[in-house]
Design a protein around this motif. Structure first.
Motif, PDB file in Angstrom:
ATOM      1  N   ARG A 117       0.816  -1.244  -0.030  1.00  0.00           N
ATOM      2  CA  ARG A 117      -0.071  -0.016  -0.091  1.00  0.00           C
ATOM      3  C   ARG A 117       0.792   1.408  -0.045  1.00  0.00           C
ATOM      4  N   TYR A 118       1.911   1.144   0.749  1.00  0.00           N
ATOM      5  CA  TYR A 118       2.829   2.609   0.648  1.00  0.00           C
ATOM      6  C   TYR A 118       3.232   2.774  -0.874  1.00  0.00           C
ATOM      7  N   TYR A 121      -0.083   4.220  -2.857  1.00  0.00           N
ATOM      8  CA  TYR A 121      -0.087   5.646  -2.605  1.00  0.00           C
ATOM      9  C   TYR A 121       0.918   6.598  -3.147  1.00  0.00           C
ATOM     10  N   ASP A 122       2.243   6.144  -2.815  1.00  0.00           N
ATOM     11  CA  ASP A 122       3.391   6.775  -3.658  1.00  0.00           C
ATOM     12  C   ASP A 122       3.022   7.143  -5.116  1.00  0.00           C
ATOM     13  N   GLU A 125       0.611   9.504  -6.486  1.00  0.00           N
ATOM     14  CA  GLU A 125       1.305  11.206  -6.503  1.00  0.00           C
ATOM     15  C   GLU A 125       2.150  11.268  -7.566  1.00  0.00           C
TER      16      GLU A 125
ATOM     17  N   TYR B   2      -1.515   5.989   4.427  1.00  0.00           N
ATOM     18  CA  TYR B   2       0.082   5.697   4.224  1.00  0.00           C
ATOM     19  C   TYR B   2       0.966   6.621   4.006  1.00  0.00           C
ATOM     20  N   PRO B   3       1.862   7.175   5.120  1.00  0.00           N
ATOM     21  CA  PRO B   3       2.606   8.255   4.658  1.00  0.00           C
ATOM     22  C   PRO B   3       3.737   7.790   3.789  1.00  0.00           C
ATOM     23  N   PRO B   4       4.206   9.081   2.986  1.00  0.00           N
ATOM     24  CA  PRO B   4       5.316   8.896   2.151  1.00  0.00           C
ATOM     25  C   PRO B   4       6.487   8.075   2.912  1.00  0.00           C
ATOM     26  N   ARG B  43      -0.921  12.782   4.091  1.00  0.00           N
ATOM     27  CA  ARG B  43       0.116  13.317   3.246  1.00  0.00           C
ATOM     28  C   ARG B  43      -0.064  14.858   2.918  1.00  0.00           C
TER      29      ARG B  43
END
Lengths: 784, 288
Positions: A117-118, A121-122, A125, B2-4, B43
């Motif tokens: 999932r990380y 989501y990256d 972007e 979910y953070p970068p 984010r």
């Protein structure tokens, strides 16, 4: 009935839930599983000029990135359909991912499938989308005006439908001869369902067999399978299996077929791996279908004695950017048909204009149409009482449908099956000690304290519903329910139900029905639901239908089991079938209970089939498909007592009394829980919750920091009680208990606040009634 | 949620934390994680480096220094709420801390994180301002102290400079005939203060006001000190009518914040009501 129906049995579901042993969709893991994340439009209305996914696709750990164009080119039908049609309804296409334009903030634009999932989501972007922002419209009453931005080019003035019910001429005549007319302009605030568990899907496609398995947060797996097959994916229905594992609440939001689950399934088919998508809470706010959102003008005509002569209602119903699954039904057949309330109203006319706006789609949310109708009618009753100088209970009494007038045909299509409205009101008045409370109110006013007493004497139409009726009104679905009962050779029982619980406790209530009907103990019963490969068919759980329709199907199937068992028992007992009685799990010849055959013995013989009556098929199993003859009509009286602090507008709920009539009660503990939860959600609408859009279509209340779901310490200890008027047309005499609270309580709370503010001349405040609105109303800074 | 991607360093001492911040100028300091981590998960913040100070023992605990109390920056809201020393010597802090978030939040969130984050809806900033507290900072050039009145510069902006960390807060021990109160009108969704009023009233032996403080959270972008009101109270017997009159006459809030739940005009009205309530309660406690 026996010892189980009516007993407050603790929910059999709960040990697994409270020890963390229940498996929700996001708990499920499959080998080689990948994760999907969906890129969502930040604009309410924009043209998509260019999407560049190359950077995202090149990232380590990204398996694939897809756009709406990719879905279109794959050849699947690729749309989300509407499941309820109205005359001249505009049905603009709703693609799984937007292609030319985005139409609300949150509209899906692209999807990433990644190893975790990380990374997913990256990668979102890293997708470049060039938008050309376009003007948006968010208010339904504005959206119909000339020159407003269009959500869909083929829906002029943004009108999806213009629907009416009732007799306009007769209603106009009633107003012409009225002694009194009261009127009300109101906004029924837009709500976000906020199920505890956000939506989720795990899709596993087997390219060899062509089978797709979907675990998903569904209130109705068979409906989702049907729509996935026909409209979204084009896979044959029998090759799709939809399973709803433990589901953390729905309140309507998990009835609907959304793009996201279909996108996840389509991705699994493309990448050849299981793919899981779990909505974030923010996605829940932007994409779960919202509820309510009406702009309404309503008028009531009365004679000099406070008898209602007519009711006239016009409503702009916000449908959002696309037609959600049952969106057209909610502000029409679940709203206009309820406008007679508990009253004998000789003339009613209601017009509803369904409007597209650049907002999240709107559909059924707990109560769905009926809270909106109840709010209109119950607010008008209080305004009329004040105008005529009558006590709010007295004007209601003068207009109640009396107990001897059932079945009662309203002027807006429904036929109420049974009711005793006065009895519920009376009971509520006794609980709150009404006479003394009014005196106390007067005394406190002298001291400068302002308490108010608010009533909501409500009706609802539940137990959806006779299939032929809903079909004639536009439903593209049946509304019967099924149950299959299998008695195993050892006498243990498995039930396959088409209902699909997601918090309601069917495993407990259905087992109670089985235990009583068959004389078996609860631990010998298994209730299977929410799996299209196990359950024969079902339309699912919503509209307070599971006990009334699903439970009735079960009761009919159980009767068939008993009858087949009786044939076998009679044969074994060498008696005539009509002489054999079945009681407490045993068959015996009348007058000879000591020579009994237990159900277990009969079941074993049914399976061994060594000695069955001639021509009787082996095994002991029965299925029933139950199509109800009518809706059910739960009703009751809710009373709120509030105190308002004039200097700040702060509100304290001092007491909340609910007297509901849901017909026979299978499990009072579960019914009380349903009532409590519904009241909490209704108080949420009345005082706290509101999905607010700015003029550009941004959801201002887009998280739990801004959108106030009621907390436990905001609420008083509810005082709940019941009257029992059994439903006359289903085998259990039940009516449904899931929505009483959310239907009744908003009107009770607002009526109480307006009553408290009577000395200040305040007549109405729109929901949510926040302290500032009260402060402004008191201090003359605007009506609300 | 979910953070970068980010790098993570755990500092064992204040000195090491300061060195890490020097080595990584883009870093953010992580303490209880109750303000920063949600922003990262949404984010809205994407620091490439986190320096975790959460296990630095010297930043913990509450010390009695005689006329002052020293509260380590890592002291949790729960510890503030339950502290015997504070209950006896500075009860305003536990009263406010008990109104922060919920029990889970109070067990993780810290006084240092709360003050440095400087959310206008937080409960502790106006309390520390009312107490005339002092904030201790450590940085590459050693340590320095900043008075609370100079600490909150703007919305979510403080006097903490890049490379510095907040190590402790010092507040005075409250004297005799002093009463305090923190009253809050909470936002129904976030639980933050729409208006939070911190009041301190010290009485002379004759019952007149010797000194008073009244500061607000929630109504302006930084905590608001209603000095006009408290100046006007000094020397008067603080009966209800006097408090009400002084607040009505002297409370002037410039540039109030507003949102969809509560407009600026309404917050100003709330400030008046909560000023009166808080001053009366502080007075009652001073008299008790």
């Amino acid at each position: 009935m026996g010892q189980y129906i009516g007993a407050a049995i603790k929910r059999l579901e709960d040990p697994a839930l409270i020890t963390g042993r229940a498996k929700y969709t996001d708990d499920l893991q499959l080998p080689n599983m990948a994760y999907a994340a969906i890129l969502r439009s930040p604009y309410a209305h924009a043209r998509i000029k260019r999407i560049d996914t190359s950077k995202a696709a090149a990232m380590e750990g990204v398996i694939a990135v897809f756009t709406g164009e990719d879905i279109a080119q794959s050849g699947v039908p690729g749309v989300v359909p509407v499941g309820w049609l109205l005359p001249d309804l505009k049905t603009p296409p709703h693609p799984l991912l937007a292609r030319d334009k985005v139409r609300h903030v949150g509209d899906g634009v692209a999807v990433v499938v990644a190893e975790d999932r990380y990374t997913a989501y990256d990668a979102l972007e890293a997708i470049e989308v060039e938008y050309e922002p376009l003007p948006a419209v968010v208010n339904p009453a504005d959206a119909v005006k000339e020159g407003q931005p269009l959500v869909h080019e083929d829906a002029p003035n943004n009108i999806a439908f213009d629907w009416s019910i009732g007799d306009k001429e007769a209603t106009d005549e009633a107003f012409a001869k009225a002694s009194h007319v009261v009127s009300l302009d109101l906004v029924n605030n837009r709500l976000i369902p906020n199920a505890m568990e956000p939506r989720a899907t795990l899709a596993d496609y087997n390219p060899v067999t062509g089978e797709l398995t979907l675990w998903m947060t569904s209130q109705n797996p068979h409906i989702h399978r049907l729509l996935m097959s026909l409209a979204s994916l084009g896979l044959p229905e029998h090759k799709i299996r939809v399973i709803a594992p433990a589901v953390g609440g729905g309140f309507g939001s998990k009835i609907h077929h959304y793009p996201d689950e279909a996108i996840t399934a389509w991705c699994a088919m493309q990448v050849g791996r299981p793919v899981k998508w779990q909505a974030t809470r923010m996605e829940t706010y932007l994409t779960d279908a919202h509820g309510r959102d009406h702009v309404t003008h309503a008028e009531m005509a009365l004679d000099e004695n406070g008898r209602i002569l007519g009711l006239r209602v016009q409503t702009y119903a916000n449908l959002g950017a696309y037609l959600s699954t049952f969106a057209p039904a909610v502000p029409t057949y679940l709203y206009g048909t309820l406008l007679s309330g508990e009253y004998d109203i000789p003339a009613i006319y209601c017009r509803v204009i369904g409007v597209f706006t650049h907002t999240t789609p709107v559909d059924a949310y707990r109560g769905a149409g009926r809270p909106e109708a109840t709010f209109v009618v119950e607010r008008l009753m209080d305004l009329a009482a004040r105008k005529l100088g009558l006590d709010p209970t007295e004007i209601r009494r003068r207009n109640f449908v009396p107990p001897d007038k059932f079945p009662f045909q309203t002027q807006v299509a429904l036929q109420y099956d049974s009711g005793n409205y006065e009895a519920a009101l009376q009971k509520a008045l006794e609980i709150i000690d009404y006479k003394n409370l009014r005196q106390e109110q007067e005394r406190l006013r002298q001291e400068g304290r302002y308490i108010g007493i608010g009533f909501s004497t409500y009706i609802e139409a539940c137990g959806l519903a006779p299939s032929a009726v809903v079909g004639s009104l536009g439903a593209q679905a049946g509304q019967w329910e099924s149950a299959l009962v299998r008695i195993h050779p050892t006498g243990k029982v498995t039930v396959y139900s088409g209902s699909s619980a997601h918090g309601q406790g069917h495993v407990t209530t259905f087992a109670q029905i089985v235990a009583d009907k068959l004389g078996v103990s609860l631990e010998d019963i298994e209730i299977i639901q929410s799996d299209t490969d196990q359950v024969q068919y079902g339309w699912g759980t919503y509209g307070s239908r599971s006990a009334a329709v699903g439970g009735s199907a079960l009761a009919v199937a159980l009767d068939r089991i008993v009858e087949k068992g009786r044939k076998i028992a009679a044969h074994l007992l060498e008696a005539a079938e009509e002489d054999v009685v079945f009681e407490d799990g045993k068959y015996y010849v009348k007058g000879a209970p000591d020579q009994a055959k237990t159900l277990q013995e009969v079941a074993l013989q049914a399976y061994l089939a060594h000695n069955l009556p001639k021509g009787l098929e082996p095994a002991l199993e029965a299925v029933a498909f139950y199509d109800p003859p009518n809706f059910t009509f739960p009703f009751g009286t809710h009373v709120a007592v509030v105190e308002v602090i004039p200097e700040t507008g702060e509100i304290k709920i001092l007491r909340y009394v609910a007297v509901d009539d849901v017909g026979n009660v299978i499990n009072p503990l579960i019914v009380d829980g349903q009532v409590h939860g519904g009241i909490a959600q209704g108080i949420g609408q009345a005082l706290f919750e509101s999905a607010v859009y700015d003029e550009n279509g941004n959801l201002v209340t887009g998280s739990m920091l801004d959108y106030a779901v009621p907390k436990a310490h905001f609420l008083p200890s509810f005082e709940v009680d019941r009257t029992v008027t059994p439903c006359p047309h289903n085998p259990l005499g039940v009516k449904g208990a899931g929505e009483t609270g959310s239907i009744a309580s908003p009107a009770a709370i607002v009526n109480a606040i307006v009553d408290a503010l009577a000395p200040f001349g305040v007549e109405h405040i729109d929901m949510p009634v926040t302290p500032e609105k009260i402060w402004r109303a008191i201090h003359g800074n605007g009506r609300s | 949620m979910y953070p970068p991607r980010f790098d993570y360093y755990r500092a064992a001492s204040v000195q090491e934390a300061v060195q890490l911040l020097q080595a990584h100028p883009e870093a953010k300091v992580l303490a209880g994680g109750h303000s920063l981590l949600p922003m990262m998960k949404l984010r809205l913040a994407a620091p490439p480096v986190l320096v975790d100070i959460g296990r630095i023992e010297e930043l913990r605990g509450i010390q009695d220094l005689g006329d002052r109390l020293r509260i380590g920056a890592l002291t949790t809201h729960w510890e503030l709420e339950r502290s015997d020393i504070l209950a006896r010597k500075c009860p305003l802090i536990p009263e406010a801390a008990a109104q922060i978030g919920d029990r889970q939040v109070r067990h993780r969130g810290t006084i240092g994180g709360n003050l440095v984050h400087a959310d206008p809806g937080s409960d502790l900033p106006a309390v520390i301002l009312a107490l005339d507290g002092t904030l201790h900072l450590a940085g590459p050039n050693g340590t320095r102290q900043v008075a609370a009145r100079d600490f909150f510069l703007d919305l979510m902006t403080t006097a903490v400079q890049p490379g510095e960390i907040l190590t402790a807060v010092e507040v005075p021990v409250l004297g005799e005939r002093t009463g305090t109160a923190y009253l809050k009108f909470e936002h129904p969704a976030s639980g933050y203060a729409v208006c939070g009023a911190a009041a301190i009233v010290t009485l002379n032996a004759d019952g007149t006001v010797a000194q008073a403080r009244l500061c607000f959270n929630g109504i302006t972008s930084t905590p608001f000190n209603a000095q006009n009101v408290t100046d006007a109270l000094v020397g008067h017997t603080p009966d209800d009518a006097t408090i009400e009159g002084v607040v009505d006459q002297h409370l002037h809030v410039g540039d109030p914040m507003g949102d969809v739940f509560a407009s600026g005009a309404y917050r100003v009205e709330l400030a008046k009501v909560f000023a009166k309530r808080a001053l009366k309660q502080a007075r009652d406690r001073a008299q008790a």
